[in-house]
Scaffold this motif. Structure first.
Motif, PDB file in Angstrom:
ATOM      1  N   GLY A  51       0.807  -1.224   0.000  1.00 14.76           N
ATOM      2  CA  GLY A  51       0.000   0.000   0.000  1.00 14.76           C
ATOM      3  C   GLY A  51       0.839   1.272   0.000  1.00 14.76           C
ATOM      4  O   GLY A  51       0.374   2.336   0.412  1.00 14.76           O
ATOM      5  N   ALA A  52       2.103   1.184  -0.466  1.00 12.56           N
ATOM      6  CA  ALA A  52       2.969   2.373  -0.509  1.00 12.56           C
ATOM      7  C   ALA A  52       2.688   3.144  -1.808  1.00 12.56           C
ATOM      8  O   ALA A  52       2.710   2.566  -2.888  1.00 12.56           O
ATOM      9  N   VAL A  53       2.411   4.441  -1.663  1.00 15.94           N
ATOM     10  CA  VAL A  53       2.073   5.259  -2.841  1.00 15.94           C
ATOM     11  C   VAL A  53       3.359   5.706  -3.536  1.00 15.94           C
ATOM     12  O   VAL A  53       4.269   6.249  -2.899  1.00 15.94           O
ATOM     13  N   LEU A  54       3.421   5.472  -4.869  1.00 20.01           N
ATOM     14  CA  LEU A  54       4.606   5.876  -5.642  1.00 20.01           C
ATOM     15  C   LEU A  54       4.360   7.211  -6.337  1.00 20.01           C
ATOM     16  O   LEU A  54       3.269   7.457  -6.840  1.00 20.01           O
ATOM     17  N   VAL A  55       5.403   8.046  -6.361  1.00 18.13           N
ATOM     18  CA  VAL A  55       5.301   9.291  -7.125  1.00 18.13           C
ATOM     19  C   VAL A  55       6.267   9.294  -8.313  1.00 18.13           C
ATOM     20  O   VAL A  55       6.188  10.153  -9.177  1.00 18.13           O
ATOM     21  N   GLU A  56       7.156   8.311  -8.392  1.00 12.41           N
ATOM     22  CA  GLU A  56       8.083   8.217  -9.511  1.00 12.41           C
ATOM     23  C   GLU A  56       8.537   6.769  -9.658  1.00 12.41           C
ATOM     24  O   GLU A  56       8.862   6.120  -8.664  1.00 12.41           O
ATOM     25  N   LEU A  57       8.539   6.264 -10.884  1.00 13.55           N
ATOM     26  CA  LEU A  57       8.986   4.892 -11.159  1.00 13.55           C
ATOM     27  C   LEU A  57       9.520   4.881 -12.585  1.00 13.55           C
ATOM     28  O   LEU A  57       8.765   5.077 -13.528  1.00 13.55           O
ATOM     29  N   ARG A  58      10.831   4.668 -12.753  1.00 16.21           N
ATOM     30  CA  ARG A  58      11.438   4.727 -14.097  1.00 16.21           C
ATOM     31  C   ARG A  58      12.761   3.961 -14.096  1.00 16.21           C
ATOM     32  O   ARG A  58      13.286   3.641 -13.028  1.00 16.21           O
ATOM     33  N   PRO A  59      13.291   3.681 -15.332  1.00 18.61           N
ATOM     34  CA  PRO A  59      14.606   3.042 -15.366  1.00 18.61           C
ATOM     35  C   PRO A  59      15.616   3.909 -14.618  1.00 18.61           C
ATOM     36  O   PRO A  59      15.530   5.145 -14.671  1.00 18.61           O
ATOM     37  N   ALA A  60      16.538   3.300 -13.917  1.00 17.98           N
ATOM     38  CA  ALA A  60      17.534   4.054 -13.143  1.00 17.98           C
ATOM     39  C   ALA A  60      18.296   4.996 -14.076  1.00 17.98           C
ATOM     40  O   ALA A  60      18.451   4.714 -15.266  1.00 17.98           O
ATOM     41  N   GLY A  61      18.750   6.112 -13.537  1.00 20.06           N
ATOM     42  CA  GLY A  61      19.340   7.181 -14.340  1.00 20.06           C
ATOM     43  C   GLY A  61      20.685   6.863 -14.951  1.00 20.06           C
ATOM     44  O   GLY A  61      21.442   7.762 -15.304  1.00 20.06           O
ATOM     45  N   ASP A  62      20.984   5.589 -15.077  1.00 19.58           N
ATOM     46  CA  ASP A  62      22.262   5.172 -15.641  1.00 19.58           C
ATOM     47  C   ASP A  62      22.170   5.116 -17.161  1.00 19.58           C
ATOM     48  O   ASP A  62      22.399   4.085 -17.761  1.00 19.58           O
ATOM     49  N   GLY A  63      21.772   6.229 -17.797  1.00 17.53           N
ATOM     50  CA  GLY A  63      21.571   6.236 -19.238  1.00 17.53           C
ATOM     51  C   GLY A  63      22.886   6.367 -19.972  1.00 17.53           C
ATOM     52  O   GLY A  63      23.968   6.314 -19.382  1.00 17.53           O
ATOM     53  N   LEU A  64      22.754   6.551 -21.279  1.00 13.90           N
ATOM     54  CA  LEU A  64      23.923   6.627 -22.135  1.00 13.90           C
ATOM     55  C   LEU A  64      24.831   7.792 -21.752  1.00 13.90           C
ATOM     56  O   LEU A  64      26.052   7.677 -21.775  1.00 13.90           O
ATOM     57  N   GLU A  65      24.215   8.912 -21.380  1.00 14.45           N
ATOM     58  CA  GLU A  65      25.013  10.093 -21.038  1.00 14.45           C
ATOM     59  C   GLU A  65      25.891   9.820 -19.809  1.00 14.45           C
ATOM     60  O   GLU A  65      27.085  10.125 -19.812  1.00 14.45           O
ATOM     61  N   ASP A  66      25.298   9.213 -18.772  1.00 16.69           N
ATOM     62  CA  ASP A  66      26.066   8.879 -17.569  1.00 16.69           C
ATOM     63  C   ASP A  66      27.193   7.913 -17.912  1.00 16.69           C
ATOM     64  O   ASP A  66      28.318   8.036 -17.437  1.00 16.69           O
ATOM     65  N   LEU A  67      26.849   6.929 -18.762  1.00 16.26           N
ATOM     66  CA  LEU A  67      27.847   5.929 -19.138  1.00 16.26           C
ATOM     67  C   LEU A  67      28.991   6.603 -19.881  1.00 16.26           C
ATOM     68  O   LEU A  67      30.171   6.371 -19.582  1.00 16.26           O
ATOM     69  N   PHE A  68      28.649   7.458 -20.841  1.00 12.72           N
ATOM     70  CA  PHE A  68      29.657   8.164 -21.634  1.00 12.72           C
ATOM     71  C   PHE A  68      30.558   8.991 -20.716  1.00 12.72           C
ATOM     72  O   PHE A  68      31.788   8.942 -20.817  1.00 12.72           O
ATOM     73  N   LEU A  69      29.955   9.699 -19.783  1.00 13.13           N
ATOM     74  CA  LEU A  69      30.750  10.544 -18.881  1.00 13.13           C
ATOM     75  C   LEU A  69      31.642   9.696 -17.991  1.00 13.13           C
ATOM     76  O   LEU A  69      32.802  10.028 -17.759  1.00 13.13           O
ATOM     77  N   SER A  70      31.118   8.566 -17.507  1.00 12.46           N
ATOM     78  CA  SER A  70      31.941   7.756 -16.614  1.00 12.46           C
ATOM     79  C   SER A  70      33.074   7.076 -17.388  1.00 12.46           C
ATOM     80  O   SER A  70      34.186   6.925 -16.879  1.00 12.46           O
ATOM     81  N   LEU A  71      32.833   6.704 -18.645  1.00 10.73           N
ATOM     82  CA  LEU A  71      33.883   6.048 -19.440  1.00 10.73           C
ATOM     83  C   LEU A  71      34.992   7.005 -19.828  1.00 10.73           C
ATOM     84  O   LEU A  71      36.129   6.604 -20.061  1.00 10.73           O
ATOM     85  N   THR A  72      34.648   8.282 -19.953  1.00 13.12           N
ATOM     86  CA  THR A  72      35.616   9.236 -20.494  1.00 13.12           C
ATOM     87  C   THR A  72      36.046  10.266 -19.460  1.00 13.12           C
ATOM     88  O   THR A  72      36.630  11.284 -19.798  1.00 13.12           O
ATOM     89  N   ALA A  73      35.759   9.977 -18.180  1.00  9.95           N
ATOM     90  CA  ALA A  73      35.945  10.978 -17.123  1.00  9.95           C
ATOM     91  C   ALA A  73      37.363  11.540 -17.030  1.00  9.95           C
ATOM     92  O   ALA A  73      37.557  12.732 -16.914  1.00  9.95           O
ATOM     93  N   ASP A  74      38.360  10.680 -17.143  1.00  8.91           N
ATOM     94  CA  ASP A  74      39.739  11.154 -17.000  1.00  8.91           C
ATOM     95  C   ASP A  74      40.212  11.686 -18.337  1.00  8.91           C
ATOM     96  O   ASP A  74      40.364  10.949 -19.296  1.00  8.91           O
ATOM     97  N   ARG A  75      40.438  12.997 -18.427  1.00  8.00           N
ATOM     98  CA  ARG A  75      40.757  13.588 -19.720  1.00  8.00           C
ATOM     99  C   ARG A  75      42.241  13.663 -20.024  1.00  8.00           C
ATOM    100  O   ARG A  75      42.630  14.157 -21.057  1.00  8.00           O
ATOM    101  N   GLU A  76      43.075  13.178 -19.126  1.00  8.98           N
ATOM    102  CA  GLU A  76      44.522  13.245 -19.383  1.00  8.98           C
ATOM    103  C   GLU A  76      44.904  12.312 -20.522  1.00  8.98           C
ATOM    104  O   GLU A  76      44.558  11.132 -20.501  1.00  8.98           O
ATOM    105  N   PRO A  77      45.622  12.797 -21.562  1.00  7.75           N
ATOM    106  CA  PRO A  77      46.057  11.883 -22.607  1.00  7.75           C
ATOM    107  C   PRO A  77      47.100  10.899 -22.078  1.00  7.75           C
ATOM    108  O   PRO A  77      47.800  11.203 -21.123  1.00  7.75           O
ATOM    109  N   VAL A  78      47.146   9.717 -22.694  1.00  4.85           N
ATOM    110  CA  VAL A  78      48.134   8.718 -22.298  1.00  4.85           C
ATOM    111  C   VAL A  78      49.506   9.152 -22.799  1.00  4.85           C
ATOM    112  O   VAL A  78      49.665   9.530 -23.951  1.00  4.85           O
ATOM    113  N   ALA A  79      50.490   9.148 -21.945  1.00  6.93           N
ATOM    114  CA  ALA A  79      51.841   9.567 -22.379  1.00  6.93           C
ATOM    115  C   ALA A  79      52.564   8.378 -22.987  1.00  6.93           C
ATOM    116  O   ALA A  79      52.205   7.246 -22.740  1.00  6.93           O
TER     117      ALA A  79
END
Ligand SMILES: Nc1ncnc2c1ncn2[C@@H]1O[C@H](COP(=O)(O)OP(=O)(O)OP(=O)(O)O)[C@@H](O)[C@H]1O
Length: 296
Positions: free
Chosen positions: A268-296
């Motif tokens: 009997g718990a009332v929901l106000v939001e229910l959706r796929p977790a915010g781990d979308g493509l944008e989050d994935l892209f940012l987490s994969l490319t987070a370190d911007r230092e080029p490889v030496a």
């Protein structure tokens, strides 16, 4: 078909590109994504024979670009819109290229028309063009030889939202007719709507590749918020669903939305939001490319 195999490029002690391997199939648009300095332009220049690789190979339709006779009839490239001669008009630029690659001059006019640079714009010197107009001219030039492969480096730079939509439609149409498109950007949202596949690069390396579904596989979960966070937490616990609360009282649950919804309803718990977790493509892209230092 574009095939890049073990491609590397070193400049002194900077490794701009490090063992990249990927392929782009006919009928698809591949989004080549990565932050500034990730190695996208260097890779595209190597594919187009403008920069020799240190190791590895890049081929278009099975042949190295430099070995293709009259390559503009097979591969259309837009690598640097500022490379166009500022003193020539748009029309002169295309007419000259048309003569060089052996296509009728009327095709130059047709391409100018298609990219929205016909009439007065075509008669202005390129130095008076905005960046967006230069990009359009570069796209017209890339398409002039009626190629089957397009390689475009950050073509959305300088285009307004209408221009970006126009370009997407053009590239989609090109791929739908069997063409192969490799399209780079440092912004996911510029290519997300048109790309069938993504090659994500960071620090000179491919860090992920595949369709959006491939990239997001295994990163599923459900975000849920209840009117009463404590009641919802108890409902999820009673149903045995692993839930991680956030600071606002919402939960990310390792289960699909139906199971989460059922657990809440049973308690009997009332929901106000229910959706796929915010781990979308944008989050994935940012987490994969987070370190911007080029490889030496
Ligand atoms: N001619 C060069 N000489 C030395 N270093 C270079 C040269 N060209 C590129 N680099 C270096 O190689 C790395 C990759 O650069 P590249 O331009 O390929 O990245 P990019 O992903 O296209 O970035 P951007 O979106 O900023 O153009 C960077 O560290 C850059 O400074």
């Amino acid at each position: 078909m574009i095939e890049v195999t073990g491609l590397s490029k070193r400049y002194g002690d900077v490794t701009a590109v490090h063992g990249m391997t990927f392929a782009c199939a006919p009928g698809t648009v591949t989004g080549f994504l990565g932050p500034n300095g990730a190695g996208k332009s260097t890779t595209m220049r190597m594919i187009c024979g403008m920069t020799p690789p240190t190791t590895g190979t890049a081929t278009v339709a099975g042949t190295e670009y430099r070995k293709i006779a009259n390559p503009a009839r097979h591969v259309g490239a837009l690598l640097d819109p500022s490379a166009q001669h500022g003193g020539r008009t748009g029309r002169e630029t295309l007419a000259l290229t048309a003569r060089l690659i052996g296509v009728p001059p009327r095709r130059a006019d047709a391409m100018l028309d298609m990219v929205g640079l016909a009439g007065k714009a075509a008669r202005r010197p390129v130095r008076a063009y905005s960046l967006g107009m230069r990009q359009r001219l570069g796209i017209a030039q890339a398409l002039l030889g009626d190629p089957s492969v397009l390689i475009l480096d950050e073509p959305a730079n300088g285009l307004d939202p209408e221009g970006i939509r126009w370009m997407r439609t053009l590239l989609r149409g090109f791929a739908d007719k069997g063409g192969t498109v490799l399209l780079s950007s440092h912004l996911l949202r510029e290519v997300e709507a048109v790309a069938d596949r993504f090659v994500v690069v960071a620090r000179g390396r491919v860090v992920a590749q595949g369709t959006a579904a491939d990239l997001l596989a295994g990163r599923t979960g459900t975000f849920v918020r209840g009117l009463d966070p404590a009641a919802l937490g108890a409902a999820l616990a009673a149903a045995g669903l692993p839930a991680t609360p956030d600071a606002s009282g919402a939960f990310t649950v390792a289960a699909d939305a139906a199971r989460v919804g059922r657990a809440a309803a049973a308690a009997g718990a009332v929901l106000v939001e229910l959706r796929p977790a915010g781990d979308g493509l944008e989050d994935l892209f940012l987490s994969l490319t987070a370190d911007r230092e080029p490889v030496a």
